[in-house]
Design an enzyme around this catalytic site. Structure first.
Site, PDB file in Angstrom:
ATOM      1  CB  ALA A 212      -5.859  12.394 -10.826  1.00  0.00           C
TER       2      ALA A 212
ATOM      3  CB  THR B  23      -1.053  -0.068   1.141  1.00  0.00           C
ATOM      4  OG1 THR B  23      -1.933   1.043   1.008  1.00  0.00           O
ATOM      5  CG2 THR B  23      -0.430  -0.055   2.522  1.00  0.00           C
TER       6      THR B  23
ATOM      7  CE  LYS C 135      -2.065   0.380  -3.495  1.00  0.00           C
ATOM      8  NZ  LYS C 135      -3.465   0.691  -3.812  1.00  0.00           N
TER       9      LYS C 135
ATOM     10  N   GLY D  27      -3.487   6.649  -7.505  1.00  0.00           N
ATOM     11  CA  GLY D  27      -3.295   5.260  -7.911  1.00  0.00           C
ATOM     12  C   GLY D  27      -4.590   4.520  -8.186  1.00  0.00           C
TER      13      GLY D  27
ATOM     14  CG  ASN E 130      -3.334  -4.473  -5.078  1.00  0.00           C
ATOM     15  OD1 ASN E 130      -3.086  -5.272  -5.987  1.00  0.00           O
ATOM     16  ND2 ASN E 130      -4.491  -4.444  -4.477  1.00  0.00           N
TER      17      ASN E 130
HETATM   18  P1  NAP Z   1      -3.319   8.546  -3.862  1.00  0.00           P
HETATM   19  O1  NAP Z   1      -2.605   7.911  -4.986  1.00  0.00           O
HETATM   20  O2  NAP Z   1      -2.530   9.185  -2.763  1.00  0.00           O
HETATM   21  O3  NAP Z   1      -4.337   9.651  -4.470  1.00  0.00           O
HETATM   22  C1  NAP Z   1      -5.131  10.434  -3.618  1.00  0.00           C
HETATM   23  C2  NAP Z   1      -6.174  11.195  -4.444  1.00  0.00           C
HETATM   24  O4  NAP Z   1      -7.084  11.838  -3.533  1.00  0.00           O
HETATM   25  C3  NAP Z   1      -5.572  12.306  -5.286  1.00  0.00           C
HETATM   26  O5  NAP Z   1      -6.390  12.489  -6.428  1.00  0.00           O
HETATM   27  C4  NAP Z   1      -5.668  13.511  -4.351  1.00  0.00           C
HETATM   28  O6  NAP Z   1      -5.719  14.750  -5.025  1.00  0.00           O
HETATM   29  C5  NAP Z   1      -7.012  13.255  -3.731  1.00  0.00           C
HETATM   30  N1  NAP Z   1      -7.171  13.903  -2.417  1.00  0.00           N
HETATM   31  C6  NAP Z   1      -6.512  13.580  -1.269  1.00  0.00           C
HETATM   32  N2  NAP Z   1      -6.932  14.367  -0.267  1.00  0.00           N
HETATM   33  C7  NAP Z   1      -7.858  15.228  -0.799  1.00  0.00           C
HETATM   34  C8  NAP Z   1      -8.643  16.281  -0.276  1.00  0.00           C
HETATM   35  N3  NAP Z   1      -8.569  16.641   1.019  1.00  0.00           N
HETATM   36  N4  NAP Z   1      -9.479  16.945  -1.104  1.00  0.00           N
HETATM   37  C9  NAP Z   1      -9.563  16.614  -2.419  1.00  0.00           C
HETATM   38  N5  NAP Z   1      -8.841  15.613  -2.981  1.00  0.00           N
HETATM   39  C10 NAP Z   1      -8.004  14.918  -2.179  1.00  0.00           C
HETATM   40  O7  NAP Z   1      -4.290   7.504  -3.115  1.00  0.00           O
HETATM   41  P2  NAP Z   1      -5.140   6.291  -3.758  1.00  0.00           P
HETATM   42  O8  NAP Z   1      -4.439   5.019  -3.473  1.00  0.00           O
HETATM   43  O9  NAP Z   1      -5.530   6.639  -5.141  1.00  0.00           O
HETATM   44  O10 NAP Z   1      -6.423   6.295  -2.775  1.00  0.00           O
HETATM   45  C11 NAP Z   1      -7.454   7.280  -2.897  1.00  0.00           C
HETATM   46  C12 NAP Z   1      -8.608   6.904  -1.956  1.00  0.00           C
HETATM   47  O11 NAP Z   1      -9.133   5.633  -2.337  1.00  0.00           O
HETATM   48  C13 NAP Z   1      -8.206   6.761  -0.473  1.00  0.00           C
HETATM   49  O12 NAP Z   1      -9.275   7.221   0.326  1.00  0.00           O
HETATM   50  C14 NAP Z   1      -8.029   5.272  -0.297  1.00  0.00           C
HETATM   51  O13 NAP Z   1      -8.305   4.849   1.046  1.00  0.00           O
HETATM   52  C15 NAP Z   1      -9.107   4.743  -1.232  1.00  0.00           C
HETATM   53  N6  NAP Z   1      -8.795   3.398  -1.728  1.00  0.00           N
HETATM   54  C16 NAP Z   1      -9.703   2.435  -1.490  1.00  0.00           C
HETATM   55  C17 NAP Z   1      -9.484   1.161  -1.939  1.00  0.00           C
HETATM   56  C18 NAP Z   1     -10.510   0.108  -1.660  1.00  0.00           C
HETATM   57  O14 NAP Z   1     -10.194  -1.078  -1.773  1.00  0.00           O
HETATM   58  N7  NAP Z   1     -11.727   0.488  -1.314  1.00  0.00           N
HETATM   59  C19 NAP Z   1      -8.308   0.834  -2.642  1.00  0.00           C
HETATM   60  C20 NAP Z   1      -7.377   1.854  -2.863  1.00  0.00           C
HETATM   61  C21 NAP Z   1      -7.631   3.143  -2.390  1.00  0.00           C
HETATM   62  P3  NAP Z   1      -4.345  15.554  -5.380  1.00  0.00           P
HETATM   63  O15 NAP Z   1      -3.841  14.939  -6.664  1.00  0.00           O
HETATM   64  O16 NAP Z   1      -4.789  16.947  -5.534  1.00  0.00           O
HETATM   65  O17 NAP Z   1      -3.399  15.330  -4.226  1.00  0.00           O
END
Ligand code: NAP
Length: 267
Positions: free
Chosen positions: A123, A60, A64, A125, A85
């Site tokens: 936008a 995680t 990744k 992962g 992952n």
């Molecule tokens: P990541 O690569 O760090 O990307 C985070 C994304 O969220 C980026 O687009 C970021 O925007 C945006 N963001 C973060 N904080 C924000 C805020 N306060 N206001 C507006 N936008 C915000 O993380 P990720 O792995 O893609 O994960 C994103 C979300 O999906 C997390 O909540 C994670 O827990 C969830 N997730 C869930 C699963 C599941 O199995 N259900 C799997 C993976 C991830 P910027 O580009 O502007 O920073």
């Protein structure tokens, strides 16, 4: 005994051990799954340790993408996304999978999604994994809305390179688009209200990747109030875990994600 792990840094509370250890118990396996905090500077050492000592592991934030260079190969969507992952150890050879993609694709497909226009909020992962699933389910138009517009543009370029129309929007309440599917790939709606009303986007289906164990996210609450069908993040979390178990162990019939969800919620 087989040993599996999840690595991340910092590794905050994770539901993964509860899910995998339950599956191992149901399958009667002599196996255990543990959380391990691994800093970026120790990732290379961890991989060598894993080669000798672990049967597989999950990856995680923030590893990744960086793990890809340290393992021996990637398959299918993990290769296309450059993001892993799940790692399988086959006699010392480490192979990377992307089970987030598989989980999202399965869930959308089961809800009858056939490629209608989609809005992805986020936008990072998991937004990329969702975009690839949309492509493979026949989507031809995607809108990306992200806090950092430049990062939204990068995702749109990738989507364009697959031959799909993509437009970037800044994160705003009012916008003049209509889509069939709205995907949240940000943590928005876990701690606070969700800034976008899915009804304003005309969404008929909502996929919220964010999740809360106790109670619903704000987006799921909105969808339910407006009688919009939804898939919540816990479903995806459990589906991706079960797909990881299948990569490690081979196919099995039980348990399915609903059974695991009942167990998690009942703890
Ligand atoms: P990541 O690569 O760090 O990307 C985070 C994304 O969220 C980026 O687009 C970021 O925007 C945006 N963001 C973060 N904080 C924000 C805020 N306060 N206001 C507006 N936008 C915000 O993380 P990720 O792995 O893609 O994960 C994103 C979300 O999906 C997390 O909540 C994670 O827990 C969830 N997730 C869930 C699963 C599941 O199995 N259900 C799997 C993976 C991830 P910027 O580009 O502007 O920073």
């Amino acid at each position: 005994m087989r040993v599996y792990a999840v690595i991340g840094y910092p590794l905050n509370y994770t539901l993964s051990p509860s899910i995998h250890n339950y599956v191992f118990r149901v399958l009667g396996l002599d196996a255990i799954y543990v959380p391990l905090k691994v800093s970026p500077s120790r990732l290379r050492h961890f991989v060598e340790f894993a080669r000798d000592s672990l049967s597989g592991f999950n990856v995680t934030i923030p590893h990744k993408v960086s793990i890809v260079q340290l393992i021996d190969g990637t398959t299918g969507p993990a290769k296309e996304l450059g993001s892993v992952n799940t790692v399988v150890n086959r006699d010392g050879e480490l192979l990377g999978y992307n089970t987030d993609y598989l989980a999202i694709r399965q869930a959308l497909s089961e809800r009858g999604y056939l490629g209608g226009d989609a809005l992805i909020i986020g936008a990072g992962g998991v937004a990329r994994a969702a975009a690839l699933a949309l492509r493979d389910l026949g989507c031809t138009r995607v809108y990306v809305m992200n806090r950092t517009v430049e990062r939204g543009r990068e995702l749109c370029s990738l989507i364009n390179s697959w031959g799909i129309d993509c437009e970037v929007l800044s994160l705003q309440r009012d916008f003049g688009i209509k889509v069939q599917l709205l995907i949240n790939a940000t943590p928005l709606g876990v701690e606070e209200g969700f800034p976008i009303d899915p009804r304003n986007a005309g969404a008929e289906l909502v996929l919220d990747l964010a999740y809360r164990l106790s109670g619903d996210t704000s987006l799921v609450e909105l969808a339910r109030r407006e009688s919009i069908r939804y898939i919540d993040g816990l479903e995806i979390l459990i589906r991706q875990a079960i797909e990881a178990d299948k990569a490690w162990l081979g196919s099995f019939e039980r348990p399915d994600w609903r059974e695991v969800l009942t167990v998690l919620r009942g703890r």
